[in-house]
Write an enzyme that holds these catalytic residues in place. Sequence first.
Site, mmCIF file in Angstrom:
data_model
loop_
_atom_site.group_PDB
_atom_site.id
_atom_site.type_symbol
_atom_site.label_atom_id
_atom_site.label_comp_id
_atom_site.label_asym_id
_atom_site.label_seq_id
_atom_site.Cartn_x
_atom_site.Cartn_y
_atom_site.Cartn_z
ATOM 1 N N ARG A 281 13.871 10.871 47.230
ATOM 2 C CA ARG A 281 13.460 10.294 48.515
ATOM 3 C C ARG A 281 11.998 10.669 48.725
ATOM 4 O O ARG A 281 11.677 11.816 48.978
ATOM 5 C CB ARG A 281 14.345 10.891 49.613
ATOM 6 C CG ARG A 281 14.255 10.216 50.934
ATOM 7 C CD ARG A 281 15.009 11.029 51.962
ATOM 8 N NE ARG A 281 14.222 12.183 52.341
ATOM 9 C CZ ARG A 281 14.707 13.377 52.633
ATOM 10 N NH1 ARG A 281 15.983 13.615 52.564
ATOM 11 N NH2 ARG A 281 13.910 14.361 52.967
ATOM 12 N N HIS A 285 13.630 12.110 55.639
ATOM 13 C CA HIS A 285 15.041 11.710 55.725
ATOM 14 C C HIS A 285 15.181 10.536 56.695
ATOM 15 O O HIS A 285 15.792 9.521 56.383
ATOM 16 C CB HIS A 285 15.888 12.891 56.192
ATOM 17 C CG HIS A 285 17.286 12.511 56.551
ATOM 18 N ND1 HIS A 285 18.209 12.143 55.598
ATOM 19 C CD2 HIS A 285 17.911 12.419 57.745
ATOM 20 C CE1 HIS A 285 19.346 11.848 56.211
ATOM 21 N NE2 HIS A 285 19.198 12.002 57.505
ATOM 22 N N TYR A 294 10.303 21.640 54.252
ATOM 23 C CA TYR A 294 11.278 22.176 53.296
ATOM 24 C C TYR A 294 10.983 21.820 51.845
ATOM 25 O O TYR A 294 11.742 22.161 50.973
ATOM 26 C CB TYR A 294 12.703 21.758 53.669
ATOM 27 C CG TYR A 294 12.901 20.266 53.880
ATOM 28 C CD1 TYR A 294 13.084 19.414 52.804
ATOM 29 C CD2 TYR A 294 12.880 19.726 55.167
ATOM 30 C CE1 TYR A 294 13.261 18.064 52.987
ATOM 31 C CE2 TYR A 294 13.057 18.370 55.364
ATOM 32 C CZ TYR A 294 13.247 17.539 54.282
ATOM 33 O OH TYR A 294 13.412 16.201 54.474
#
Lengths: 387, 470
Positions: A281, A285, A294
Site C-alpha cells: 500500500r 490506509h 509507523y
Amino acid sequence: MTAVRNEIEAETDRAGDDPGPLPGAGAPHLPQQPDLVQLLTPEGERLEHPEYPLEVSDAELRGFYRDMVLVRRWDAEATALQRQGELGIWASLLGQEAAQLGAGRALQDGDMAFPTYREHGVAWARGVDPLHVMSLFRGVDNGGWHPRERGFALYTIVIGAQCLHATGYAMGVQRDGAESAVLAFLGDGATSQGEVNEAMVFAASFAAPVVFFCQNNQYAISVPLERQSKVPLYRRAAGFGFPGVRVDGNDVLAVLAVTRAALRAAREGQGPTFIEAFTYRMGAHTTSDDPTRYRLAHEVEEWKLRDPIARLKAYLSRSGLADAAFFDGVEAEADELAGRIRRGTVEMPDPPPTAMFDGVHAEMTPPLAAQRAAFEAYQASFEGGAA
Amino acid sequence: MTHATLRRFALPDVGEGLTEAELLQWLVAVGDTVTVNQPLCEVETAKAAVELPSPYAGVVVELLVEAGATVDVGTPIITVDTGGGTAAEPPEAPQPGGLIGETTANGRTAVLVGYGPRSTEARRRPRRTAVPEAAGPPLLATAPDARSKPVRHGGLEVGRQAEAAAIREDAASSAAVAPGRRGPRPLAKPPVRKYAKDLGVDLAQLTGTGPGGVITRADVDAARTAPAPRADMAISAPRGEERIPVKGVRKHTAAAMVASAFTAPHVTEFLTVDVTRMMKLRRRLAERPELAGVRISPLLLVAKAVLLAAARHLLVNSSWDEAAQEIVVHGQVNLGIAAATPRGLVVPNVKDAGRLSLAELAGALAELTDTARAGRTAPADLTGGTLTITNVGVFGVDTGTPILNPGEAAILAFGAIAERPWVHKGEVRPRQVTTLALSFDHRIVDGELGSRFLADVGALLADPGTALAF
C-alpha cells in the site's frame, strides 16, 4: 487445473531443483522468494512460468496499462476531493492496481466478486461507474451499482465479513449447479479475523467454488504483517486443506494467470484456492491515517521501484507494443476521467427518499409496500408536492 | 475590467470527526495563480499532517488564516478568484459539498461521514395542513421535554421536530427571562463545554455567536479575556496574566520530563575541560580537502567524542525495562540532539550514529537540526533515541543539570566555550574552556561508570589525540 492442485506438493519437489534466477531477486532489500509467481519483473522483463502459461494479446496488454493509469488517476482525484471536504473518507488503492485489475479481469461474466472497501480497481474491471463508488464515500448511498448486474457485491466495511458472504454464495452456486466461480477479496489483516477462518473451513469442507484473493499490502493499518503471521500467508491454506499460491501482486500478468487458473479450478468443482498477492500500500490506509507514524520513507522508496504501472510501461515501450502517442492518449483520458469524477461528485444529487425502500427484499413485501405508501403520502403532505 | 468570482475554501474535516487543525504553513501567497488540486497549505490535525489541495483554479485573493493558528473545521481559510463570473459576487461559503456542521446551499448539514439531514427550519417546506405549534410535532405522542437533548435519527422527522421544539422553547425562555439568562441549557459543543468548565466560564452567561446561537470557543475566550471591569480596577490597567494553553510539543515535553524526572533517579556530574586543542583540531580539519564544505562545529566533535566513549562503556547506551526487570543494552547508538524549535523542544536522533564517519555525522546533524527547526521532523526521527546531547552552550550558559530523555540512561549537556584563565604547563594562560554535565540513570549507571564515561569524553576533547588509544 493440476497446476494449482499440485502447488503444495510442488513446494517440496522444488527444493532440490536449481531454481534459476529467482523472482524478486532484482528488487532491492527483498528476500528472494522462490515461491513467488512472477511473469513480469520490476524492470519490465517478461518471464515464463511452467505452471502458469499466459496467452495475452497486445491489445489486452495495452488495456491493462490503460486500466491501471485510469484507476490510479481516479484514486488521486478521490483523495484530493476528500481533502477538500467532498468525501467523508477515502481508502486509497495506490500501489495495488495490478493486483486488483489482474484479479478483476480474470473474472468471467457469470462470476461474482465480494470486495472489501478498497477494491476500486476490481469495480472498474466489473464496469462499475466510479461515481457509484464515490457516492458511498460521500455518504449519499451505500454504493450505487446493482450487485447482481455487475457481478460485484457492495463494498464491505466490516473486516473479513465478505468472506462469509462469498463462501455462502459459492455454496449456493454449487447447489444451483451453476458454472460460475466466486472471488472473495480480503487483506492481510483480515486473515486474523475469525470470520475469514470460518469461511475457509466451510469452503474447504464443502469444496465450494470460491477463491480467496488476499492482497497482502504488508500493513493492517499500522500493524506490519510479521506481527500477524509467523508463516507466509499463502502457506496457511494448507492447514485448511486447499492450495495456496503467492503471486507478485504488482505484476498484473502473473495475477491474471494465477487468478484465472484458480477460478477455473473452482468452476470445475475442484474447490477453493487461496491467493496471496504480495503487494504494498503506497499511500495511507485511509485519508484518516498518517503512515509516516509507523513506517520508514525508505521502505516506500524501495516499493516505488516495483511499481505495477511502471513495469508494464517499460515492457510495452521496450517491445514496441505502444508508442508515445498511446501513453499521451491514456494520460489525456485519465485527466478527462478525473474531471468527470470531480464534477459528478461535487454535483451529486441526493437519491429520492423513497429509494430506501428499494432493494430491501428480492420482492416487495406487503408490509413494506404499505410503509412506502404511507411515507409517500406523508411527503406529499408538504407544499410543493412530493420530492 | 473582468468580473471577479470569489470563492472561499473552508477547512474540511480531513480525518473522521476532527474538529480543528493547526495551519502549519501556506504553500501559496496572495496573487498566486493556483490550479485545481495544487497544494495550498499544510495542516496538522490530531491524526496527521496533510496538505490541502485547492478545490478551485484561479488567483489567490486573500489568506484568511495565519500560519500557526489553530482553526476550527468549517472556518474559511482562503479566498480564490476563479474569474469567469458574470458579475461580482460576494464570497460564497464553499458551494460544493460542505463541511462538518456547516449547512450547505441545499440545506444539508455535513455530518461526520457524508451528509445528514436538512435541518434548517427556514428551508423546510411548510405542511399543507397547518399544524398548530401547540399540538407539538406530529410524530411525537407528547411534546418533547425541552431539557432532553434532541436526538438526530439520521434525518428522521422525530429528531428535527424535537430539536425545533427545543429551539423554540429556548427562544421563548430567553425572551421571557432577564437579559443574560438563556434557556435551560446553553448550546455549545462538548469540547467547548469542557473548555469553558476548565476555565471557570459559565456558559449560561454567554451569548453564542455561532450558527443558531451556539456558543463557540471564541465566545468563551472572549468572555475570559474581557472580564467585567470593576470600578476599583479602572484606575490603573496593569498587564493581566496570560494563560497559554499547554498543547502539542510543549504538552508532550512536559509529560515526558515529569515521567523521566520521577521514574529515573538522576545523578549529575560536572567536568570542566580545556578544549583549546579541540578548537585547533577543528580548524585543521576544516582545511582538509575531504572535509571541504563540511561544517565542523564544536557540537560535532563533542558528538564524536561521546560516540567513541560510549563504545567503551556500553551500559551508558542502555534502557531500564521496568516490566521485564532487565537492562536493555542497545546494539547501536541512536544519538539524540535536543533542538529548540519554534514549536518547542524536540529531540530528533541520528540512527546508528556510531557507524558514521565524521563527514557523515556532520551531514546527519545538520539535516536533523535544520529539519527540526523547520518543524518537519518525521515521527520516526523522534523515536528510538538511546543517548542524548543537549547543547546549552549555544545560549551562552556554562552548564545545567539535564533531565534524561525518557527511556535513556544518560544525557550530556555541553556548555558554552569561553576563554578563561587556566593553568597550562605551569602558567596561568587564557585557554578555551567548557563545562560538561552528565546526568545518568543511577539504576543503570553507577557513579564509577558515569565518572569514567564523562572523564573519557573530557579527555577526548582536551586532547583529541587520545582517540588513538580508544
